[in-house]
Design an enzyme around this catalytic site. Structure first.
Site, PDB file in Angstrom:
ATOM      1  N   THR A  30      22.633 -29.562  -7.315  1.00 20.77           N
ATOM      2  CA  THR A  30      22.530 -30.566  -6.252  1.00 20.77           C
ATOM      3  C   THR A  30      23.211 -30.119  -4.955  1.00 20.77           C
ATOM      4  O   THR A  30      22.690 -30.407  -3.882  1.00 20.77           O
ATOM      5  CB  THR A  30      23.032 -31.964  -6.703  1.00 20.77           C
ATOM      6  OG1 THR A  30      24.270 -31.830  -7.382  1.00 20.77           O
ATOM      7  CG2 THR A  30      22.042 -32.647  -7.611  1.00 20.77           C
ATOM      8  N   PHE A  37      16.181 -33.753 -11.295  1.00 26.23           N
ATOM      9  CA  PHE A  37      14.846 -34.274 -11.570  1.00 26.23           C
ATOM     10  C   PHE A  37      14.744 -35.006 -12.898  1.00 26.23           C
ATOM     11  O   PHE A  37      13.731 -35.579 -13.228  1.00 26.23           O
ATOM     12  CB  PHE A  37      13.766 -33.204 -11.407  1.00 26.23           C
ATOM     13  CG  PHE A  37      13.644 -32.200 -12.525  1.00 26.23           C
ATOM     14  CD1 PHE A  37      12.561 -32.265 -13.400  1.00 26.23           C
ATOM     15  CD2 PHE A  37      14.569 -31.188 -12.672  1.00 26.23           C
ATOM     16  CE1 PHE A  37      12.439 -31.337 -14.407  1.00 26.23           C
ATOM     17  CE2 PHE A  37      14.445 -30.259 -13.679  1.00 26.23           C
ATOM     18  CZ  PHE A  37      13.379 -30.327 -14.556  1.00 26.23           C
ATOM     19  N   GLN A 109      20.617 -26.060 -18.180  1.00 24.17           N
ATOM     20  CA  GLN A 109      19.493 -26.976 -18.330  1.00 24.17           C
ATOM     21  C   GLN A 109      18.599 -26.905 -17.087  1.00 24.17           C
ATOM     22  O   GLN A 109      17.606 -27.618 -17.010  1.00 24.17           O
ATOM     23  CB  GLN A 109      20.014 -28.408 -18.517  1.00 24.17           C
ATOM     24  CG  GLN A 109      20.886 -28.570 -19.760  1.00 24.17           C
ATOM     25  CD  GLN A 109      21.572 -29.923 -19.808  1.00 24.17           C
ATOM     26  OE1 GLN A 109      22.642 -30.129 -19.239  1.00 24.17           O
ATOM     27  NE2 GLN A 109      20.950 -30.861 -20.471  1.00 24.17           N
ATOM     28  N   HIS A 127      15.967 -25.570 -20.925  1.00 25.10           N
ATOM     29  CA  HIS A 127      14.879 -26.499 -20.584  1.00 25.10           C
ATOM     30  C   HIS A 127      13.724 -25.772 -19.914  1.00 25.10           C
ATOM     31  O   HIS A 127      12.932 -26.367 -19.188  1.00 25.10           O
ATOM     32  CB  HIS A 127      15.378 -27.625 -19.670  1.00 25.10           C
ATOM     33  CG  HIS A 127      16.183 -28.662 -20.399  1.00 25.10           C
ATOM     34  ND1 HIS A 127      16.859 -29.666 -19.760  1.00 25.10           N
ATOM     35  CD2 HIS A 127      16.418 -28.846 -21.728  1.00 25.10           C
ATOM     36  CE1 HIS A 127      17.485 -30.431 -20.659  1.00 25.10           C
ATOM     37  NE2 HIS A 127      17.229 -29.941 -21.851  1.00 25.10           N
ATOM     38  N   CYS A 163      -9.215 -17.028 -18.121  1.00 22.56           N
ATOM     39  CA  CYS A 163     -10.117 -18.015 -18.728  1.00 22.56           C
ATOM     40  C   CYS A 163     -10.368 -19.236 -17.858  1.00 22.56           C
ATOM     41  O   CYS A 163     -11.151 -20.101 -18.222  1.00 22.56           O
ATOM     42  CB  CYS A 163      -9.577 -18.445 -20.100  1.00 22.56           C
ATOM     43  SG  CYS A 163      -8.210 -19.622 -19.985  1.00 22.56           S
ATOM     44  N   SER A 202      26.364 -34.816 -17.003  1.00 15.25           N
ATOM     45  CA  SER A 202      27.071 -35.930 -17.640  1.00 15.25           C
ATOM     46  C   SER A 202      26.836 -35.908 -19.142  1.00 15.25           C
ATOM     47  O   SER A 202      27.372 -36.729 -19.869  1.00 15.25           O
ATOM     48  CB  SER A 202      26.584 -37.255 -17.057  1.00 15.25           C
ATOM     49  OG  SER A 202      25.223 -37.439 -17.375  1.00 15.25           O
ATOM     50  N   VAL A 244      31.313 -29.611  -8.184  1.00 15.95           N
ATOM     51  CA  VAL A 244      31.372 -28.284  -8.817  1.00 15.95           C
ATOM     52  C   VAL A 244      31.509 -27.164  -7.791  1.00 15.95           C
ATOM     53  O   VAL A 244      32.127 -26.130  -8.070  1.00 15.95           O
ATOM     54  CB  VAL A 244      30.124 -28.004  -9.695  1.00 15.95           C
ATOM     55  CG1 VAL A 244      30.123 -28.879 -10.941  1.00 15.95           C
ATOM     56  CG2 VAL A 244      28.830 -28.197  -8.905  1.00 15.95           C
TER      57      VAL A 244
HETATM   58 ZN    ZN Z   1      -6.162 -18.620 -19.784  1.00 13.26          ZN
END
Ligand code: ZN
Length: 261
Positions: A30, A37, A109, A127, A163, A202, A244
């Site tokens: 931040t 998000f 994360q 994440h 594809c 948190s 931080v």
């Molecule tokens: Zn593909």
């Protein structure tokens, strides 16, 4: 500004640790201008849901499959912020602690890659990451940045060159499994750790939070640096209630002073 004694104590714990691991969340980025998000009030999911016809489904992998155009359009402001963001002093402080051999690995994360850009070598992204994208049809993986730049300029959802399937950035949406390799690596790092430096989270709700619980349960010491209370404040050795980007560089500074003596 956190009490100087807390910074001193945190520095001592870090310097005395055998294997320290950092665990970071949205709060680390931040100060770089990237909103949290996943936060319930201001985060992306809230905005996706507020704008979505199908309120409970907007941030899910199913919704992405049905309507990737809407996903990309709603992500656009966040993508733009991430593209122009720079690492902040908190990222650089963690990179410095790794370079000094104090922190072994940063488990994050965040998917914004700012920790790597600050110079950290061992970063585990639990994440997912915006570094790459995967075709949802043939699972081909390519770097995401060129696709993102193209989308930001023409507004067309990126397609697979093989594809024609839709390319999805490798961030974890609701309903998706966490990345297996990253979670395994994170578990391994935490099992070896005797100290966890938790910064900018948190610890509420995120699926990776269980990793921190396991560290605490195995007896690792915890240092928490966050502006708001966290779920583990009462069991941490040290709680630093501060930005931080101020507290972490302060720790590095104390270490450097000690080193000069
Ligand atoms: Zn593909």
């Amino acid at each position: 500004m956190a009490e100087a004694s807390l910074i001193q104590d945190a520095t001592k714990l870090l310097a005395d640790s055998r294997a320290a691991v950092a665990f970071t969340g949205a709060g680390l980025s931040t100060p770089s201008g990237i909103p949290d998000f996943r936060s319930p009030e201001t985060g992306l999911w809230a905005r996706l849901e507020a704008a979505g016809a199908d309120e409970t489904q907007a941030g899910t992998i199913q919704a992405f499959g049905r309507d990737p155009q809407t996903f990309y359009e709603r992500m656009k402001p966040l993508f733009q912020k991430i593209v122009s963001a720079e690492p902040n002093p908190a990222h650089y402080a963690l990179a410095e602690l790794e370079a000094k051999g104090i922190i072994q690995v940063v488990i994050t994360q965040n998917a914004d890659m700012l920790q790597q850009r600050a110079g950290s070598k061992n970063v585990i992204e639990v994440h997912g990451s915006l570094a790459e994208a995967t075709c949802i049809q043939c699972y081909k993986i390519t770097p995401f940045r060129p696709l993102l730049d193209q989308f930001l300029s023409d507004g067309i959802v990126p397609r697979c060159k093989e594809c024609g399937g839709v390319m999805k950035p490798n961030i974890i949406l609701t309903g998706e499994q966490l990345p297996v390799q990253a979670i395994l690596a994170a578990k391994q790092a935490i099992r070896r750790a005797d100290l966890l430096l938790i910064a900018g989270t948190s610890l509420a709700g995120g699926p990776a939070t269980a990793l921190v619980d396991s560290a605490y349960l195995q007896g690792s010491k915890l240092i928490l640096v966050n502006q708001t209370p966290t779920l583990l404040d009462n069991v941490a050795e040290i709680v630093i209630r501060d930005d931080v980007s101020i507290a972490l560089p302060a720790v590095v500074k104390v270490l450097q002073r000690k080193g000069e003596r």
